[in-house]
Motif scaffolding. Structure first.
Motif, PDB file in Angstrom:
ATOM      1  N   UNK A   1       5.036   8.366   3.999  1.00 47.40           N
ATOM      2  CA  UNK A   1       4.650   8.649   2.615  1.00 47.40           C
ATOM      3  C   UNK A   1       3.413   9.549   2.569  1.00 47.40           C
ATOM      4  N   UNK A   2       2.459   9.303   3.463  1.00 48.49           N
ATOM      5  CA  UNK A   2       1.264  10.145   3.526  1.00 48.49           C
ATOM      6  C   UNK A   2       1.617  11.558   3.975  1.00 48.49           C
ATOM      7  N   UNK A   3       2.525  11.659   4.926  1.00 50.47           N
ATOM      8  CA  UNK A   3       2.983  12.971   5.393  1.00 50.47           C
ATOM      9  C   UNK A   3       3.620  13.746   4.252  1.00 50.47           C
ATOM     10  N   UNK A   4       4.495  13.073   3.495  1.00 48.78           N
ATOM     11  CA  UNK A   4       5.188  13.710   2.382  1.00 48.78           C
ATOM     12  C   UNK A   4       4.201  14.168   1.312  1.00 48.78           C
ATOM     13  N   UNK A   5       3.215  13.314   1.021  1.00 51.87           N
ATOM     14  CA  UNK A   5       2.229  13.656  -0.006  1.00 51.87           C
ATOM     15  C   UNK A   5       1.427  14.886   0.392  1.00 51.87           C
ATOM     16  N   UNK A   6       1.009  14.968   1.676  1.00 49.06           N
ATOM     17  CA  UNK A   6       0.228  16.116   2.120  1.00 49.06           C
ATOM     18  C   UNK A   6       1.070  17.392   2.133  1.00 49.06           C
ATOM     19  N   UNK A   7       2.342  17.276   2.538  1.00 50.77           N
ATOM     20  CA  UNK A   7       3.229  18.447   2.524  1.00 50.77           C
ATOM     21  C   UNK A   7       3.397  18.964   1.105  1.00 50.77           C
ATOM     22  N   UNK A   8       3.491  18.054   0.140  1.00 51.01           N
ATOM     23  CA  UNK A   8       3.636  18.455  -1.263  1.00 51.01           C
ATOM     24  C   UNK A   8       2.386  19.194  -1.742  1.00 51.01           C
ATOM     25  N   UNK A   9       1.216  18.716  -1.344  1.00 50.53           N
ATOM     26  CA  UNK A   9      -0.034  19.389  -1.707  1.00 50.53           C
ATOM     27  C   UNK A   9      -0.060  20.803  -1.140  1.00 50.53           C
ATOM     28  N   UNK A  10       0.306  20.940   0.129  1.00 48.76           N
ATOM     29  CA  UNK A  10       0.300  22.257   0.771  1.00 48.76           C
ATOM     30  C   UNK A  10       1.313  23.196   0.131  1.00 48.76           C
ATOM     31  N   UNK A  11       2.479  22.653  -0.224  1.00 45.12           N
ATOM     32  CA  UNK A  11       3.525  23.482  -0.808  1.00 45.12           C
ATOM     33  C   UNK A  11       3.181  23.890  -2.235  1.00 45.12           C
ATOM     34  N   UNK A  12       2.442  23.054  -2.950  1.00 44.21           N
ATOM     35  CA  UNK A  12       2.014  23.421  -4.299  1.00 44.21           C
ATOM     36  C   UNK A  12       1.125  24.654  -4.286  1.00 44.21           C
ATOM     37  N   UNK A  13       0.422  24.843  -3.172  1.00 47.16           N
ATOM     38  CA  UNK A  13      -0.476  25.988  -3.054  1.00 47.16           C
ATOM     39  C   UNK A  13       0.184  27.169  -2.340  1.00 47.16           C
ATOM     40  N   UNK A  14       1.482  27.051  -2.109  1.00 44.82           N
ATOM     41  CA  UNK A  14       2.168  28.025  -1.258  1.00 44.82           C
ATOM     42  C   UNK A  14       2.805  29.173  -2.026  1.00 44.82           C
ATOM     43  N   UNK A  15       2.571  29.274  -3.318  1.00 45.12           N
ATOM     44  CA  UNK A  15       3.055  30.426  -4.064  1.00 45.12           C
ATOM     45  C   UNK A  15       4.549  30.453  -4.317  1.00 45.12           C
ATOM     46  N   UNK A  16       5.174  29.284  -4.548  1.00 39.41           N
ATOM     47  CA  UNK A  16       6.601  29.275  -4.888  1.00 39.41           C
ATOM     48  C   UNK A  16       6.797  29.902  -6.268  1.00 39.41           C
ATOM     49  N   UNK A  17       7.824  30.704  -6.376  1.00 45.77           N
ATOM     50  CA  UNK A  17       8.081  31.354  -7.665  1.00 45.77           C
ATOM     51  C   UNK A  17       9.556  31.704  -7.782  1.00 45.77           C
TER      52      UNK A  17
END
Length: 293
Positions: free
Chosen positions: A156-172
């Motif tokens: 769960x901690x791994x998933x949460x951190x990946x989500x944080x990183x992906x939020x800053x990853x410029x998805x569009x």
């Protein structure tokens, strides 16, 4: 004429002559969808994991001298900035490198048993480390189950951190017309013979493993709201998705044939995601398989 093995031995000898303080050895790395790539691993005394230069880039050079020069140049650029093993084992340092991607479940079933993963329709949601290899590029390393214990964290901690990183990853998401206009400005608003199909392209800033965003309801809901309606999702590769507004839907069999044709003609085997078509609901961001042919 040299055999492939003799050419390999010749190039290794040349690299060792140029860089006597590094080690050089042949390696074979298993990649996505069961694909394997051969190459040379160059490693220094301070970092036994080293740098891998794959043969498909080495064989582009006409002579062994040119190939050896290329390998040495890569090693000189990348060895100094490699993250050492201790950094990878330290969650505080490795956490900002963790991202999520999607892979085909069936084609990676054997590998998934040792990887942190979650089944998602016909896909698997997995995690990887985006590791800098020089000032501009990065390599990737998959997150295995044993690494959670080494890091002392939960899935769960791994998933949460990946989500944080992906939020800053410029998805569009942008229209295909807009994408083509920016990628090929000399061609005008649309490429010749490419009509405005109403398709949208979903990707991230880096262009790497962007299709993994399909498992995030939050992001998919935002994309559907941008389109203004439900959309059919067409997997372009592990890197990108195409979204087709449901009001523009053609025959379902045609959509399946389109995806399969692109995968057959334009997608590398290790970048294949799925031959299936998906449907995303705007009100929830939920994605489901379209099984009717």
């Amino acid at each position: 004429m040299f055999t492939e093995k003799e050419r390999e031995e010749q190039i290794i000898k040349m690299v060792k002559e140029r860089m006597p303080d590094v080690g050089v050895s042949p390696v074979e790395i298993c990649k996505n969808n069961g694909c394997c790539r051969r190459g040379l691993q160059i490693f220094g005394k301070e970092n036994p994991k080293g740098v891998i230069v794959y043969w498909d880039s080495i064989t582009a050079f006409c002579t062994g001298e040119e190939a050896a020069d290329h390998i040495c140049q890569v090693a000189e650029e990348e060895l100094p900035v490699l993250i050492d093993r201790e950094s990878i084992l330290n969650w505080e340092k490795a956490g900002h490198l963790v991202y999520r991607k999607a892979v085909n479940y069936e084609r990676n079933a054997d590998r998934l048993c040792s990887m942190v993963h979650r089944r998602y329709l016909d896909l698997a949601e997995v995690y990887y480390l985006r590791i800098p290899v020089n000032r501009k590029d990065f390599g990737t390393g998959e997150v295995h189950v044993r690494m959670l214990e080494e890091w002392g964290i939960s899935e769960a901690e791994l998933s949460k951190q990946a989500e944080i990183n992906m939020n800053a990853d410029g998805y569009h998401m942008q229209s295909m017309d807009e994408y083509l206009s920016s990628a090929f400005p000399e061609e005008g608003p649309l490429l010749p013979d490419f009509p405005d199909s109403g398709l949208y392209l979903i990707r991230n800033r880096t262009g790497e493993f962007g299709a993994g965003i399909m498992t995030s309801r939050k992001h998919m809901k935002e994309f559907m709201e941008q389109a203004g309606e439900d959309c059919y999702i067409l997997p372009s590769s592990v890197h990108e998705l195409l979204a087709l507004p449901s009001s523009l839907k053609s025959d379902m069999a045609d959509l399946h044939l389109l995806v399969q044709g692109v995968n057959l003609d334009a997608v590398l085997p290790e970048e294949f995601l799925s031959d299936n078509v998906y449907f995303c609901h705007m009100d929830t961001g939920e994605v489901e398989l379209c099984c009717d042919m």
